[in-house]
Write a protein that holds these residues in place. Structure first.
Motif, PDB file in Angstrom:
ATOM      1  N   PRO A 282       5.901  24.707 -15.498  1.00  0.00           N
ATOM      2  CA  PRO A 282       7.267  24.154 -15.598  1.00  0.00           C
ATOM      3  C   PRO A 282       8.179  24.608 -14.471  1.00  0.00           C
ATOM      4  CG  PRO A 282       6.493  24.859 -17.756  1.00  0.00           C
ATOM      5  CD  PRO A 282       5.489  25.355 -16.770  1.00  0.00           C
ATOM      6  N   GLN A 283       8.081  25.889 -14.087  1.00  0.00           N
ATOM      7  CA  GLN A 283       8.927  26.382 -13.002  1.00  0.00           C
ATOM      8  C   GLN A 283       8.447  25.883 -11.642  1.00  0.00           C
ATOM      9  OE1 GLN A 283      10.285  30.667 -13.527  1.00  0.00           O
ATOM     10  NE2 GLN A 283       8.507  30.651 -14.888  1.00  0.00           N
ATOM     11  N   ALA A 284       7.140  25.875 -11.446  1.00  0.00           N
ATOM     12  CA  ALA A 284       6.594  25.471 -10.146  1.00  0.00           C
ATOM     13  C   ALA A 284       6.883  24.005  -9.853  1.00  0.00           C
ATOM     14  CB  ALA A 284       5.089  25.739 -10.116  1.00  0.00           C
ATOM     15  N   LEU A 285       6.680  23.145 -10.842  1.00  0.00           N
ATOM     16  CA  LEU A 285       6.916  21.723 -10.627  1.00  0.00           C
ATOM     17  C   LEU A 285       8.401  21.431 -10.410  1.00  0.00           C
ATOM     18  CD1 LEU A 285       4.461  20.148 -13.243  1.00  0.00           C
ATOM     19  CD2 LEU A 285       4.128  20.422 -10.783  1.00  0.00           C
ATOM     20  N   ALA A 286       9.273  22.185 -11.093  1.00  0.00           N
ATOM     21  CA  ALA A 286      10.711  21.981 -10.896  1.00  0.00           C
ATOM     22  C   ALA A 286      11.129  22.341  -9.479  1.00  0.00           C
ATOM     23  CB  ALA A 286      11.492  22.823 -11.903  1.00  0.00           C
ATOM     24  N   MET A 287      10.458  23.302  -8.878  1.00  0.00           N
ATOM     25  CA  MET A 287      10.805  23.709  -7.516  1.00  0.00           C
ATOM     26  C   MET A 287      10.412  22.674  -6.474  1.00  0.00           C
ATOM     27  SD  MET A 287       9.741  27.721  -7.451  1.00  0.00           S
ATOM     28  CE  MET A 287      10.476  28.938  -8.546  1.00  0.00           C
ATOM     29  N   VAL A 288       9.376  21.910  -6.740  1.00  0.00           N
ATOM     30  CA  VAL A 288       8.818  21.023  -5.708  1.00  0.00           C
ATOM     31  C   VAL A 288       9.051  19.553  -6.029  1.00  0.00           C
ATOM     32  CG1 VAL A 288       7.091  22.700  -4.986  1.00  0.00           C
ATOM     33  CG2 VAL A 288       6.550  21.112  -6.830  1.00  0.00           C
ATOM     34  N   VAL A 289      10.072  19.261  -6.827  1.00  0.00           N
ATOM     35  CA  VAL A 289      10.380  17.854  -7.127  1.00  0.00           C
ATOM     36  C   VAL A 289      10.616  17.036  -5.858  1.00  0.00           C
ATOM     37  CG1 VAL A 289      12.099  16.325  -8.166  1.00  0.00           C
ATOM     38  CG2 VAL A 289      11.201  18.243  -9.469  1.00  0.00           C
ATOM     39  N   PRO A 290      11.401  17.521  -4.869  1.00  0.00           N
ATOM     40  CA  PRO A 290      11.581  16.720  -3.649  1.00  0.00           C
ATOM     41  C   PRO A 290      10.274  16.443  -2.925  1.00  0.00           C
ATOM     42  CG  PRO A 290      13.230  18.458  -3.777  1.00  0.00           C
ATOM     43  CD  PRO A 290      12.226  18.737  -4.849  1.00  0.00           C
ATOM     44  N   GLY A 291       9.393  17.441  -2.853  1.00  0.00           N
ATOM     45  CA  GLY A 291       8.113  17.239  -2.183  1.00  0.00           C
ATOM     46  C   GLY A 291       7.225  16.239  -2.905  1.00  0.00           C
ATOM     47  N   ILE A 292       7.221  16.314  -4.232  1.00  0.00           N
ATOM     48  CA  ILE A 292       6.422  15.360  -5.015  1.00  0.00           C
ATOM     49  C   ILE A 292       6.941  13.947  -4.820  1.00  0.00           C
ATOM     50  CG2 ILE A 292       5.820  14.660  -7.356  1.00  0.00           C
ATOM     51  CD1 ILE A 292       5.720  17.595  -8.127  1.00  0.00           C
ATOM     52  N   MET A 293       8.253  13.767  -4.893  1.00  0.00           N
ATOM     53  CA  MET A 293       8.817  12.432  -4.707  1.00  0.00           C
ATOM     54  C   MET A 293       8.593  11.936  -3.293  1.00  0.00           C
ATOM     55  SD  MET A 293      10.099   9.908  -6.187  1.00  0.00           S
ATOM     56  CE  MET A 293      10.374  10.719  -7.778  1.00  0.00           C
ATOM     57  N   ASN A 294       8.651  12.815  -2.318  1.00  0.00           N
ATOM     58  CA  ASN A 294       8.359  12.417  -0.946  1.00  0.00           C
ATOM     59  C   ASN A 294       6.929  11.902  -0.823  1.00  0.00           C
ATOM     60  OD1 ASN A 294       9.110  12.440   1.998  1.00  0.00           O
ATOM     61  ND2 ASN A 294       7.371  13.827   2.068  1.00  0.00           N
ATOM     62  N   ASN A 295       6.015  12.534  -1.535  1.00  0.00           N
ATOM     63  CA  ASN A 295       4.628  12.077  -1.538  1.00  0.00           C
ATOM     64  C   ASN A 295       4.502  10.723  -2.223  1.00  0.00           C
ATOM     65  OD1 ASN A 295       1.882  12.978  -0.757  1.00  0.00           O
ATOM     66  ND2 ASN A 295       1.468  12.762  -2.944  1.00  0.00           N
ATOM     67  N   PHE A 296       5.257  10.524  -3.304  1.00  0.00           N
ATOM     68  CA  PHE A 296       5.246   9.227  -3.989  1.00  0.00           C
ATOM     69  C   PHE A 296       5.718   8.109  -3.056  1.00  0.00           C
ATOM     70  CE2 PHE A 296       5.770  10.883  -8.635  1.00  0.00           C
ATOM     71  CZ  PHE A 296       4.491  11.393  -8.561  1.00  0.00           C
ATOM     72  N   ILE A 297       6.827   8.351  -2.368  1.00  0.00           N
ATOM     73  CA  ILE A 297       7.370   7.329  -1.469  1.00  0.00           C
ATOM     74  C   ILE A 297       6.395   7.042  -0.334  1.00  0.00           C
ATOM     75  CG2 ILE A 297       9.236   6.847   0.164  1.00  0.00           C
ATOM     76  CD1 ILE A 297      11.095   8.432  -1.650  1.00  0.00           C
ATOM     77  N   SER A 298       5.794   8.088   0.211  1.00  0.00           N
ATOM     78  CA  SER A 298       4.828   7.900   1.298  1.00  0.00           C
ATOM     79  C   SER A 298       3.628   7.085   0.836  1.00  0.00           C
ATOM     80  CB  SER A 298       4.378   9.265   1.827  1.00  0.00           C
ATOM     81  OG  SER A 298       3.400   9.124   2.820  1.00  0.00           O
ATOM     82  N   THR A 299       3.137   7.358  -0.363  1.00  0.00           N
ATOM     83  CA  THR A 299       1.999   6.613  -0.881  1.00  0.00           C
ATOM     84  C   THR A 299       2.353   5.153  -1.119  1.00  0.00           C
ATOM     85  OG1 THR A 299       1.156   8.618  -1.961  1.00  0.00           O
ATOM     86  CG2 THR A 299       0.282   6.520  -2.732  1.00  0.00           C
ATOM     87  N   PHE A 300       3.554   4.901  -1.622  1.00  0.00           N
ATOM     88  CA  PHE A 300       3.987   3.517  -1.843  1.00  0.00           C
ATOM     89  C   PHE A 300       3.982   2.725  -0.536  1.00  0.00           C
ATOM     90  CE2 PHE A 300       7.432   0.357  -2.047  1.00  0.00           C
ATOM     91  CZ  PHE A 300       6.990  -0.407  -3.109  1.00  0.00           C
ATOM     92  N   LYS A 301       4.447   3.338   0.542  1.00  0.00           N
ATOM     93  CA  LYS A 301       4.480   2.639   1.824  1.00  0.00           C
ATOM     94  C   LYS A 301       3.098   2.557   2.467  1.00  0.00           C
ATOM     95  CE  LYS A 301       7.726   5.299   3.420  1.00  0.00           C
ATOM     96  NZ  LYS A 301       8.749   5.892   4.322  1.00  0.00           N
ATOM     97  N   ASP A 302       2.249   3.546   2.211  1.00  0.00           N
ATOM     98  CA  ASP A 302       0.915   3.551   2.812  1.00  0.00           C
ATOM     99  C   ASP A 302       0.001   2.461   2.255  1.00  0.00           C
ATOM    100  OD1 ASP A 302       1.510   5.588   4.520  1.00  0.00           O
ATOM    101  OD2 ASP A 302       0.602   7.164   3.305  1.00  0.00           O
ATOM    102  N   THR A 303       0.392   1.843   1.147  1.00  0.00           N
ATOM    103  CA  THR A 303      -0.440   0.749   0.624  1.00  0.00           C
ATOM    104  C   THR A 303      -0.510  -0.423   1.590  1.00  0.00           C
ATOM    105  OG1 THR A 303       1.501  -0.127  -0.563  1.00  0.00           O
ATOM    106  CG2 THR A 303       0.027   1.333  -1.786  1.00  0.00           C
ATOM    107  N   SER A 304       0.390  -0.465   2.570  1.00  0.00           N
ATOM    108  CA  SER A 304       0.338  -1.545   3.564  1.00  0.00           C
ATOM    109  C   SER A 304      -0.923  -1.484   4.411  1.00  0.00           C
ATOM    110  CB  SER A 304       1.572  -1.481   4.469  1.00  0.00           C
ATOM    111  OG  SER A 304       1.636  -0.241   5.145  1.00  0.00           O
ATOM    112  N   LEU A 305      -1.635  -0.342   4.402  1.00  0.00           N
ATOM    113  CA  LEU A 305      -2.844  -0.201   5.215  1.00  0.00           C
ATOM    114  C   LEU A 305      -4.059  -0.890   4.611  1.00  0.00           C
ATOM    115  CD1 LEU A 305      -2.504   3.548   6.266  1.00  0.00           C
ATOM    116  CD2 LEU A 305      -1.994   1.536   7.645  1.00  0.00           C
ATOM    117  N   VAL A 306      -3.958  -1.343   3.364  1.00  0.00           N
ATOM    118  CA  VAL A 306      -5.138  -1.965   2.742  1.00  0.00           C
ATOM    119  C   VAL A 306      -5.462  -3.311   3.369  1.00  0.00           C
ATOM    120  CG1 VAL A 306      -4.680  -0.783   0.571  1.00  0.00           C
ATOM    121  CG2 VAL A 306      -3.805  -3.102   0.905  1.00  0.00           C
TER     122      VAL A 306
END
Length: 367
Positions: A282-306
Protein backbone atom coordinates in the motif's frame (compact mmCIF):
# COMPACT_ATOMS: atom_id res chain seq x y z
CA UNK A 1 19.77 57.67 35.91
CA UNK A 2 19.89 58.20 32.19
CA UNK A 3 16.95 59.47 30.17
CA UNK A 4 15.76 57.53 27.13
CA UNK A 5 14.69 59.34 23.99
CA UNK A 6 11.80 57.81 22.09
CA UNK A 7 12.78 56.86 18.54
CA UNK A 8 9.82 55.94 16.27
CA UNK A 9 10.29 52.98 13.97
CA UNK A 10 10.25 53.81 10.27
CA UNK A 11 7.11 52.60 8.48
CA UNK A 12 7.51 49.29 6.67
CA UNK A 13 6.43 48.87 3.05
CA UNK A 14 3.01 47.39 2.48
CA UNK A 15 3.02 43.62 1.93
CA UNK A 16 3.16 42.50 -1.67
CA UNK A 17 0.01 40.88 -2.95
CA UNK A 18 0.82 37.20 -3.61
CA UNK A 19 -2.57 36.20 -5.00
CA UNK A 20 -4.43 36.94 -8.19
CA UNK A 21 -3.44 36.86 -11.88
CA UNK A 22 -1.05 39.83 -11.70
CA UNK A 23 0.87 38.29 -8.82
CA UNK A 24 1.06 34.96 -10.67
CA UNK A 25 2.39 36.66 -13.82
CA UNK A 26 5.00 38.55 -11.84
CA UNK A 27 6.25 35.47 -9.94
CA UNK A 28 6.12 32.99 -12.82
CA UNK A 29 6.72 35.02 -15.98
CA UNK A 30 8.59 38.14 -14.85
CA UNK A 31 10.48 36.98 -11.76
CA UNK A 32 13.94 38.09 -13.03
CA UNK A 33 15.56 39.25 -16.25
CA UNK A 34 16.15 35.69 -17.52
CA UNK A 35 12.54 34.68 -16.96
CA UNK A 36 11.33 37.95 -18.47
CA UNK A 37 13.53 37.47 -21.55
CA UNK A 38 12.22 33.95 -22.07
CA UNK A 39 8.66 35.18 -21.64
CA UNK A 40 9.05 37.88 -24.27
CA UNK A 41 10.83 35.58 -26.75
CA UNK A 42 8.28 32.79 -26.46
CA UNK A 43 5.42 35.27 -26.41
CA UNK A 44 6.73 36.90 -29.59
CA UNK A 45 6.96 33.54 -31.35
CA UNK A 46 3.41 32.70 -30.32
CA UNK A 47 2.14 36.06 -31.56
CA UNK A 48 3.81 35.35 -34.88
CA UNK A 49 2.75 31.72 -35.26
CA UNK A 50 -0.75 31.68 -33.76
CA UNK A 51 -2.38 34.03 -36.31
CA UNK A 52 -0.98 31.94 -39.14
CA UNK A 53 -2.15 28.69 -37.51
CA UNK A 54 -5.63 30.09 -36.88
CA UNK A 55 -5.82 31.38 -40.45
CA UNK A 56 -4.83 27.96 -41.82
CA UNK A 57 -6.97 25.87 -39.47
CA UNK A 58 -10.15 27.95 -39.31
CA UNK A 59 -10.40 31.07 -41.47
CA UNK A 60 -9.17 29.64 -44.79
CA UNK A 61 -10.11 26.03 -44.04
CA UNK A 62 -12.45 23.99 -46.19
CA UNK A 63 -15.10 21.88 -44.44
CA UNK A 64 -16.60 20.32 -47.53
CA UNK A 65 -16.36 16.49 -47.78
CA UNK A 66 -15.51 16.83 -51.50
CA UNK A 67 -11.86 16.80 -52.48
CA UNK A 68 -12.61 18.96 -55.56
CA UNK A 69 -13.39 21.90 -53.26
CA UNK A 70 -10.12 21.44 -51.36
CA UNK A 71 -8.16 21.21 -54.63
CA UNK A 72 -9.86 24.36 -55.93
CA UNK A 73 -9.24 26.46 -52.84
CA UNK A 74 -5.92 24.97 -51.74
CA UNK A 75 -5.14 27.63 -49.11
CA UNK A 76 -6.09 26.39 -45.67
CA UNK A 77 -6.77 23.06 -44.02
CA UNK A 78 -9.10 20.56 -45.64
CA UNK A 79 -11.15 19.13 -42.78
CA UNK A 80 -13.41 17.41 -45.28
CA UNK A 81 -11.01 14.47 -45.14
CA UNK A 82 -12.26 13.79 -41.61
CA UNK A 83 -15.94 13.77 -42.54
CA UNK A 84 -15.16 11.61 -45.57
CA UNK A 85 -12.77 9.12 -43.97
CA UNK A 86 -13.72 9.14 -40.28
CA UNK A 87 -15.34 5.71 -40.41
CA UNK A 88 -12.28 3.95 -41.77
CA UNK A 89 -10.08 5.92 -39.33
CA UNK A 90 -12.20 4.87 -36.35
CA UNK A 91 -12.99 1.29 -37.41
CA UNK A 92 -10.25 0.33 -39.87
CA UNK A 93 -11.04 -2.51 -42.29
CA UNK A 94 -14.07 -3.68 -40.35
CA UNK A 95 -16.98 -4.31 -42.79
CA UNK A 96 -18.77 -1.05 -43.46
CA UNK A 97 -22.29 -2.38 -42.94
CA UNK A 98 -21.29 -4.03 -39.63
CA UNK A 99 -19.54 -1.04 -38.04
CA UNK A 100 -22.33 -0.58 -35.53
CA UNK A 101 -20.85 -3.58 -33.72
CA UNK A 102 -17.41 -2.05 -32.96
CA UNK A 103 -19.17 1.21 -32.07
CA UNK A 104 -21.25 -0.48 -29.35
CA UNK A 105 -18.28 -2.58 -28.24
CA UNK A 106 -16.08 0.51 -27.88
CA UNK A 107 -18.73 2.39 -25.90
CA UNK A 108 -19.12 -0.58 -23.53
CA UNK A 109 -15.37 -0.99 -22.98
CA UNK A 110 -14.80 2.74 -22.51
CA UNK A 111 -17.69 2.89 -20.06
CA UNK A 112 -16.18 -0.04 -18.16
CA UNK A 113 -12.85 1.80 -17.89
CA UNK A 114 -14.59 4.92 -16.58
CA UNK A 115 -16.60 2.91 -14.05
CA UNK A 116 -13.46 1.10 -12.88
CA UNK A 117 -11.87 4.45 -12.03
CA UNK A 118 -14.68 5.41 -9.63
CA UNK A 119 -14.23 4.46 -5.99
CA UNK A 120 -17.95 3.78 -5.51
CA UNK A 121 -17.66 0.88 -7.98
CA UNK A 122 -14.67 -0.77 -6.32
CA UNK A 123 -16.71 -3.77 -5.22
CA UNK A 124 -16.21 -7.51 -5.27
CA UNK A 125 -18.35 -7.80 -8.39
CA UNK A 126 -16.16 -5.47 -10.49
CA UNK A 127 -13.96 -8.33 -11.86
CA UNK A 128 -17.15 -10.15 -12.88
CA UNK A 129 -18.29 -7.01 -14.69
CA UNK A 130 -14.97 -6.96 -16.54
CA UNK A 131 -15.44 -10.56 -17.65
CA UNK A 132 -19.00 -9.85 -18.80
CA UNK A 133 -18.11 -6.72 -20.77
CA UNK A 134 -15.10 -8.38 -22.39
CA UNK A 135 -17.27 -11.35 -23.37
CA UNK A 136 -19.80 -9.01 -24.99
CA UNK A 137 -16.97 -7.04 -26.64
CA UNK A 138 -15.47 -10.11 -28.30
CA UNK A 139 -18.89 -11.45 -29.21
CA UNK A 140 -19.76 -8.22 -30.99
CA UNK A 141 -16.40 -7.84 -32.68
CA UNK A 142 -15.85 -11.45 -33.76
CA UNK A 143 -19.45 -12.47 -34.32
CA UNK A 144 -20.44 -16.07 -35.08
CA UNK A 145 -22.98 -15.87 -32.24
CA UNK A 146 -26.56 -14.62 -32.11
CA UNK A 147 -26.67 -14.59 -35.89
CA UNK A 148 -23.77 -12.13 -36.27
CA UNK A 149 -21.45 -12.65 -39.21
CA UNK A 150 -17.88 -13.65 -38.42
CA UNK A 151 -15.21 -10.96 -38.70
CA UNK A 152 -11.65 -12.24 -38.22
CA UNK A 153 -9.32 -10.35 -35.90
CA UNK A 154 -7.03 -9.29 -38.76
CA UNK A 155 -9.86 -7.01 -39.92
CA UNK A 156 -10.27 -5.32 -36.55
CA UNK A 157 -8.79 -1.84 -36.38
CA UNK A 158 -9.11 1.80 -35.47
CA UNK A 159 -10.20 2.99 -32.05
CA UNK A 160 -11.68 -0.34 -30.83
CA UNK A 161 -8.36 -2.09 -31.40
CA UNK A 162 -6.39 0.69 -29.70
CA UNK A 163 -8.59 0.64 -26.60
CA UNK A 164 -8.68 -3.17 -26.48
CA UNK A 165 -4.89 -3.59 -26.71
CA UNK A 166 -4.09 -0.82 -24.24
CA UNK A 167 -6.72 -1.70 -21.62
CA UNK A 168 -6.15 -5.47 -21.66
CA UNK A 169 -2.36 -5.17 -21.68
CA UNK A 170 -2.43 -2.76 -18.73
CA UNK A 171 -4.81 -4.95 -16.73
CA UNK A 172 -2.73 -8.07 -17.41
CA UNK A 173 0.70 -6.50 -16.96
CA UNK A 174 0.07 -5.08 -13.48
CA UNK A 175 0.00 -8.40 -11.54
CA UNK A 176 2.96 -9.64 -13.59
CA UNK A 177 4.90 -6.47 -12.79
CA UNK A 178 4.02 -6.79 -9.11
CA UNK A 179 5.36 -10.34 -8.91
CA UNK A 180 8.49 -9.47 -10.88
CA UNK A 181 9.21 -6.48 -8.63
CA UNK A 182 8.87 -8.68 -5.55
CA UNK A 183 10.96 -11.35 -7.24
CA UNK A 184 13.81 -8.92 -7.89
CA UNK A 185 13.97 -8.27 -4.13
CA UNK A 186 13.68 -11.94 -3.22
CA UNK A 187 16.35 -13.62 -1.12
CA UNK A 188 16.19 -16.71 -3.33
CA UNK A 189 18.92 -16.40 -6.02
CA UNK A 190 17.03 -18.41 -8.65
CA UNK A 191 13.90 -16.23 -8.47
CA UNK A 192 15.90 -13.01 -8.26
CA UNK A 193 18.06 -13.97 -11.25
CA UNK A 194 15.09 -15.04 -13.37
CA UNK A 195 13.25 -11.77 -12.74
CA UNK A 196 16.39 -9.71 -13.38
CA UNK A 197 17.07 -11.48 -16.69
CA UNK A 198 13.46 -10.96 -17.77
CA UNK A 199 13.50 -7.24 -17.00
CA UNK A 200 16.89 -6.54 -18.55
CA UNK A 201 16.14 -8.63 -21.63
CA UNK A 202 12.83 -6.91 -22.34
CA UNK A 203 14.12 -3.42 -21.55
CA UNK A 204 17.15 -4.00 -23.76
CA UNK A 205 15.11 -4.12 -26.98
CA UNK A 206 12.51 -1.72 -28.43
CA UNK A 207 8.82 -2.62 -28.48
CA UNK A 208 8.87 -2.91 -32.26
CA UNK A 209 11.33 -5.82 -31.94
CA UNK A 210 9.11 -7.54 -29.37
CA UNK A 211 6.08 -7.21 -31.65
CA UNK A 212 8.08 -8.52 -34.62
CA UNK A 213 9.23 -11.54 -32.61
CA UNK A 214 5.74 -12.22 -31.27
CA UNK A 215 4.14 -11.98 -34.69
CA UNK A 216 6.67 -13.59 -37.04
CA UNK A 217 9.29 -15.50 -35.04
CA UNK A 218 7.22 -17.06 -32.24
CA UNK A 219 5.03 -19.17 -34.60
CA UNK A 220 8.20 -20.83 -35.92
CA UNK A 221 8.77 -22.41 -32.49
CA UNK A 222 5.25 -23.81 -32.26
CA UNK A 223 4.40 -27.43 -33.22
CA UNK A 224 3.42 -27.91 -36.83
CA UNK A 225 -0.25 -27.15 -37.40
CA UNK A 226 -0.55 -25.02 -34.24
CA UNK A 227 -1.58 -21.45 -34.88
CA UNK A 228 -2.08 -18.61 -32.42
CA UNK A 229 -4.14 -15.63 -33.47
CA UNK A 230 -2.04 -12.55 -34.31
CA UNK A 231 -4.10 -10.41 -31.94
CA UNK A 232 -3.26 -12.73 -29.04
CA UNK A 233 0.44 -12.71 -29.94
CA UNK A 234 0.55 -8.93 -30.11
CA UNK A 235 -1.36 -8.63 -26.83
CA UNK A 236 1.13 -10.95 -25.10
CA UNK A 237 4.07 -8.99 -26.51
CA UNK A 238 2.74 -5.61 -25.33
CA UNK A 239 1.81 -7.06 -21.93
CA UNK A 240 5.27 -8.52 -21.29
CA UNK A 241 6.95 -5.33 -22.49
CA UNK A 242 4.82 -3.07 -20.28
CA UNK A 243 5.23 -5.41 -17.29
CA UNK A 244 9.02 -5.16 -17.42
CA UNK A 245 8.96 -1.36 -17.24
CA UNK A 246 6.25 -1.25 -14.60
CA UNK A 247 8.12 -3.77 -12.47
CA UNK A 248 11.02 -1.35 -12.15
CA UNK A 249 8.66 1.46 -11.17
CA UNK A 250 7.12 -0.70 -8.44
CA UNK A 251 10.54 -1.89 -7.28
CA UNK A 252 11.54 1.73 -6.74
CA UNK A 253 8.57 2.13 -4.41
CA UNK A 254 9.42 -1.09 -2.56
CA UNK A 255 12.98 0.10 -1.94
CA UNK A 256 11.68 3.34 -0.42
CA UNK A 257 9.94 1.52 2.43
CA UNK A 258 12.10 1.58 5.60
CA UNK A 259 13.44 -1.83 6.58
CA UNK A 260 12.28 -1.25 10.13
CA UNK A 261 8.64 -1.60 9.09
CA UNK A 262 9.28 -5.07 7.68
CA UNK A 263 11.15 -6.08 10.82
CA UNK A 264 8.32 -4.74 12.99
CA UNK A 265 5.83 -6.80 10.99
CA UNK A 266 7.96 -9.89 11.53
CA UNK A 267 7.98 -9.31 15.28
CA UNK A 268 4.17 -9.23 15.19
CA UNK A 269 4.14 -12.66 13.60
CA UNK A 270 2.96 -11.56 10.13
CA UNK A 271 3.90 -13.80 7.22
CA UNK A 272 5.73 -12.54 4.13
CA UNK A 273 2.58 -12.14 2.06
CA UNK A 274 0.67 -10.54 4.94
CA UNK A 275 3.49 -8.03 5.36
CA UNK A 276 3.53 -7.21 1.67
CA UNK A 277 -0.25 -6.97 1.37
CA UNK A 278 -1.00 -4.93 4.48
CA UNK A 279 2.14 -2.86 5.08
CA UNK A 280 4.62 -2.67 2.21
CA UNK A 281 2.61 -2.63 -1.01
CA UNK A 282 0.00 0.00 0.00
CA UNK A 283 2.78 2.46 0.81
CA UNK A 284 5.01 1.53 -2.12
CA UNK A 285 2.27 1.80 -4.73
CA UNK A 286 1.11 5.14 -3.32
CA UNK A 287 4.62 6.52 -3.77
CA UNK A 288 4.90 5.55 -7.43
CA UNK A 289 1.46 6.55 -8.72
CA UNK A 290 2.97 9.10 -11.18
CA UNK A 291 5.38 6.50 -12.54
CA UNK A 292 2.65 3.90 -12.95
CA UNK A 293 0.38 6.35 -14.76
CA UNK A 294 3.27 7.45 -16.96
CA UNK A 295 3.72 3.81 -17.95
CA UNK A 296 0.00 3.52 -18.69
CA UNK A 297 0.06 6.56 -20.97
CA UNK A 298 3.19 5.33 -22.74
CA UNK A 299 1.64 1.93 -23.36
CA UNK A 300 -1.55 3.49 -24.72
CA UNK A 301 0.47 5.47 -27.28
CA UNK A 302 2.80 2.57 -28.09
CA UNK A 303 -0.12 0.57 -29.50
CA UNK A 304 0.41 2.57 -32.69
CA UNK A 305 3.38 0.27 -33.42
CA UNK A 306 1.16 -2.74 -34.11
CA UNK A 307 0.83 -1.49 -37.69
CA UNK A 308 4.05 -3.37 -38.50
CA UNK A 309 2.20 -6.67 -37.95
CA UNK A 310 -0.74 -5.62 -40.15
CA UNK A 311 -3.08 -4.63 -37.34
CA UNK A 312 -4.44 -1.22 -38.26
CA UNK A 313 -5.20 0.75 -35.09
CA UNK A 314 -5.84 4.50 -35.24
CA UNK A 315 -2.57 5.49 -36.92
CA UNK A 316 -2.54 2.52 -39.26
CA UNK A 317 -6.21 2.98 -40.16
CA UNK A 318 -5.51 6.63 -41.02
CA UNK A 319 -2.72 5.65 -43.40
CA UNK A 320 -4.87 2.87 -44.83
CA UNK A 321 -7.81 5.15 -45.50
CA UNK A 322 -6.07 8.33 -46.69
CA UNK A 323 -2.85 7.15 -48.34
CA UNK A 324 -4.75 4.61 -50.41
CA UNK A 325 -6.86 7.40 -51.94
CA UNK A 326 -4.82 9.65 -54.21
CA UNK A 327 -7.45 12.39 -54.06
CA UNK A 328 -7.23 12.76 -50.27
CA UNK A 329 -3.55 11.89 -49.82
CA UNK A 330 -2.34 15.54 -49.74
CA UNK A 331 -4.52 16.17 -46.67
CA UNK A 332 -3.25 13.41 -44.41
CA UNK A 333 -1.87 16.02 -41.98
CA UNK A 334 -5.45 16.96 -41.09
CA UNK A 335 -6.10 13.29 -40.34
CA UNK A 336 -3.10 13.22 -38.02
CA UNK A 337 -4.50 16.22 -36.14
CA UNK A 338 -7.76 14.29 -35.73
CA UNK A 339 -6.16 11.19 -34.20
CA UNK A 340 -3.82 13.39 -32.15
CA UNK A 341 -6.92 14.93 -30.60
CA UNK A 342 -8.22 11.45 -29.73
CA UNK A 343 -4.90 10.47 -28.15
CA UNK A 344 -4.80 13.75 -26.22
CA UNK A 345 -8.30 13.27 -24.78
CA UNK A 346 -7.46 9.79 -23.47
CA UNK A 347 -3.97 10.66 -22.21
CA UNK A 348 -5.09 13.91 -20.55
CA UNK A 349 -7.94 12.05 -18.85
CA UNK A 350 -5.48 9.48 -17.48
CA UNK A 351 -3.20 12.28 -16.29
CA UNK A 352 -6.02 14.04 -14.43
CA UNK A 353 -7.13 10.77 -12.88
CA UNK A 354 -3.56 10.21 -11.71
CA UNK A 355 -3.64 13.60 -9.96
CA UNK A 356 -6.88 12.60 -8.22
CA UNK A 357 -5.39 9.29 -7.07
CA UNK A 358 -2.31 11.10 -5.73
CA UNK A 359 -4.51 13.41 -3.67
CA UNK A 360 -6.44 10.46 -2.27
CA UNK A 361 -3.37 8.46 -1.21
CA UNK A 362 -1.67 11.55 0.27
CA UNK A 363 -4.58 12.49 2.54
CA UNK A 364 -3.04 10.56 5.42
CA UNK A 365 0.15 12.68 5.17
CA UNK A 366 -1.83 15.89 5.55
CA UNK A 367 -3.16 15.02 8.99
Amino acid sequence: MTSTTFQPIAPRPAPVNSEGPLAWIKSNLLADWKTSLGTFVIGGLLLWLLPQAIHWALISASWSPHYEVCHAEGVGACWGVISEKYRIILFGRYPYEEQWRPLIATILLTGLLVVSCMRSFWKAWLPLLWLAVLAVFFALMYGKVFGLTQVDTDRWGGLPLTILLSSLSLVLCFPIALLVALGRRSKLPAIRSFCTIYVELIRGVPLISVLFMASFMFPLFMPQGTQIDVLVRVLVGITLFAAAYMAEVIRGGLQAIPKGQVEAAATLGLSYWQTQRMIVLPQALAMVVPGIMNNFISTFKDTSLVTIVSLYELTGALKLGVNSDANWRPYIIEGYFFIALIYFVFCFSMSRYSRWVEKQVNKSKLR
